[in-house]
Enzyme design. Structure first.
Site, PDB file in Angstrom:
ATOM      1  N   ARG A  91       0.567   0.169   0.651  1.00 28.50           N
ATOM      2  CA  ARG A  91       1.820   0.537   0.446  1.00 28.50           C
ATOM      3  C   ARG A  91       2.373   0.194  -0.896  1.00 28.50           C
ATOM      4  O   ARG A  91       1.985  -0.629  -1.443  1.00 28.50           O
ATOM      5  CB  ARG A  91       2.887   0.111   1.475  1.00 28.50           C
ATOM      6  N   VAL A  92       2.957   1.313  -1.763  1.00 28.28           N
ATOM      7  CA  VAL A  92       3.687   0.642  -3.081  1.00 28.28           C
ATOM      8  C   VAL A  92       5.073   0.027  -2.597  1.00 28.28           C
ATOM      9  O   VAL A  92       6.066   0.487  -1.850  1.00 28.28           O
ATOM     10  CB  VAL A  92       3.957   2.254  -3.977  1.00 28.28           C
ATOM     11  N   ASN A 107      -2.414  -8.285  -7.031  1.00 29.38           N
ATOM     12  CA  ASN A 107      -3.184  -7.165  -6.169  1.00 29.38           C
ATOM     13  C   ASN A 107      -4.663  -7.094  -6.495  1.00 29.38           C
ATOM     14  O   ASN A 107      -4.877  -7.525  -7.578  1.00 29.38           O
ATOM     15  CB  ASN A 107      -2.489  -5.852  -6.479  1.00 29.38           C
ATOM     16  N   HIS A 109      -7.863  -4.579  -6.662  1.00 26.89           N
ATOM     17  CA  HIS A 109      -8.135  -3.107  -6.783  1.00 26.89           C
ATOM     18  C   HIS A 109      -9.576  -2.730  -7.121  1.00 26.89           C
ATOM     19  O   HIS A 109     -10.344  -3.537  -8.239  1.00 26.89           O
ATOM     20  CB  HIS A 109      -7.089  -2.275  -7.837  1.00 26.89           C
TER      21      HIS A 109
HETATM   22  C1  GAR Z   1     -10.336  -3.399  -1.015  1.00 28.72           C
HETATM   23  O1  GAR Z   1     -11.581  -2.640  -1.430  1.00 28.72           O
HETATM   24  C2  GAR Z   1      -9.365  -3.521  -2.017  1.00 28.72           C
HETATM   25  O2  GAR Z   1      -9.851  -3.324  -3.622  1.00 28.72           O
HETATM   26  C3  GAR Z   1      -8.888  -2.034  -1.844  1.00 28.72           C
HETATM   27  O3  GAR Z   1      -8.679  -1.893  -0.430  1.00 28.72           O
HETATM   28  C4  GAR Z   1      -9.768  -2.502   0.033  1.00 28.72           C
HETATM   29  C5  GAR Z   1      -9.505  -3.695   1.243  1.00 28.72           C
HETATM   30  O4  GAR Z   1     -10.452  -4.147   1.878  1.00 28.72           O
HETATM   31  N1  GAR Z   1      -7.376  -2.042  -2.350  1.00 28.72           N
HETATM   32  C6  GAR Z   1      -6.889  -0.794  -3.091  1.00 28.72           C
HETATM   33  O5  GAR Z   1      -7.694   0.326  -3.101  1.00 28.72           O
HETATM   34  C7  GAR Z   1      -5.596  -0.919  -3.403  1.00 28.72           C
HETATM   35  N2  GAR Z   1      -5.281   0.166  -4.243  1.00 28.72           N
HETATM   36  P1  GAR Z   1     -10.257  -5.375   2.854  1.00 28.72           P
HETATM   37  O6  GAR Z   1      -9.203  -4.884   3.856  1.00 28.72           O
HETATM   38  O7  GAR Z   1     -11.420  -5.479   3.528  1.00 28.72           O
HETATM   39  O8  GAR Z   1      -9.908  -6.512   2.053  1.00 28.72           O
END
Ligand code: GAR
Length: 190
Positions: A91-92, A107, A109
């Site tokens: 969520r933003v 965060n 990414h």
């Molecule tokens: C991770 O790859 C994280 O970098 C990405 O979601 C995944 C969460 O994995 N986040 C984004 O894309 C944010 N824009 P997790 O729930 O196993 O930690």
């Protein structure tokens, strides 16, 4: 010691990396609460297994992003959180949240920002045909994936990679990067 609150939306493997590092004393921190905007996700089970309070704040229950953010702030403050970690939180956040935790939200990414911000970073990397991508931990500002960078790791894109294979290779590095970035913050704020 870092007083952490972790926001999640899904599988929570980055949350697990934090919980493991704390348990193994590789990170001087305490996770006070884990908050998910989605019920029933594996990240909540990970929190419970580690004895960390797990709270669901469903974004659909709120009439605006601001109302949702106000609730998040209330839950995090009540738990004693000083630094907020977005670990797969999809969520933003609005200025309501970012002003409440000014300069204290990070965060992770799955790209080498500023390349491939937003959703589907792994697919974006494959579509562009880059040979190297990576992951980034950064402070959160009002933009989407735009704040000051704390730490990054490069990850190769291999011939025949799919979103799934690239995601798995990235996650392995994300877990180490997350702990590295938190340790850096802990050292700087000591
Ligand atoms: C991770 O790859 C994280 O970098 C990405 O979601 C995944 C969460 O994995 N986040 C984004 O894309 C944010 N824009 P997790 O729930 O196993 O930690």
């Amino acid at each position: 010691m870092l007083d952490l609150g972790v926001l999640v939306s899904g599988s929570g493997t980055n949350l697990q990396a934090i919980l493991d590092a704390v348990a193994e004393r590789r990170l001087d921190a305490r996770v006070h609460v884990v908050v998910s905007n989605k019920p029933g996700v594996p990240a909540l089970d990970r929190a419970e297994r580690a004895g960390v309070p797990a709270v669901v704040v469903p974004h659909r229950d709120f009439s605006s992003r601001e109302e949702f953010d106000r609730k998040l702030v209330e839950v995090l403050r009540a738990a004693g959180v000083k630094l907020v970690v977005l670990a797969g939180f999809m969520r933003v956040l609005t200025p309501v949240f970012l002003q409440a935790f000014a300069g204290r939200v990070i965060n992770i990414h799955p790209s080498l920002l500023p390349a491939f911000p937003g959703v589907g970073a792994q697919g974006q990397a494959l579509a562009h045909g880059v040979k190297v991508t990576g992951c980034t931990v950064h402070y959160v500002d009002a933009g989407v994936d735009t704040g000051p960078i704390i730490a990054q790791r490069a990850v190769p894109v291999l011939d025949g990679d799919t979103v799934e294979s690239l995601t798995a290779r990235l996650l392995e590095q994300e877990h180490a990067l997350m702990v590295e970035a938190l340790n850096r913050i802990a050292t700087e704020s000591a």
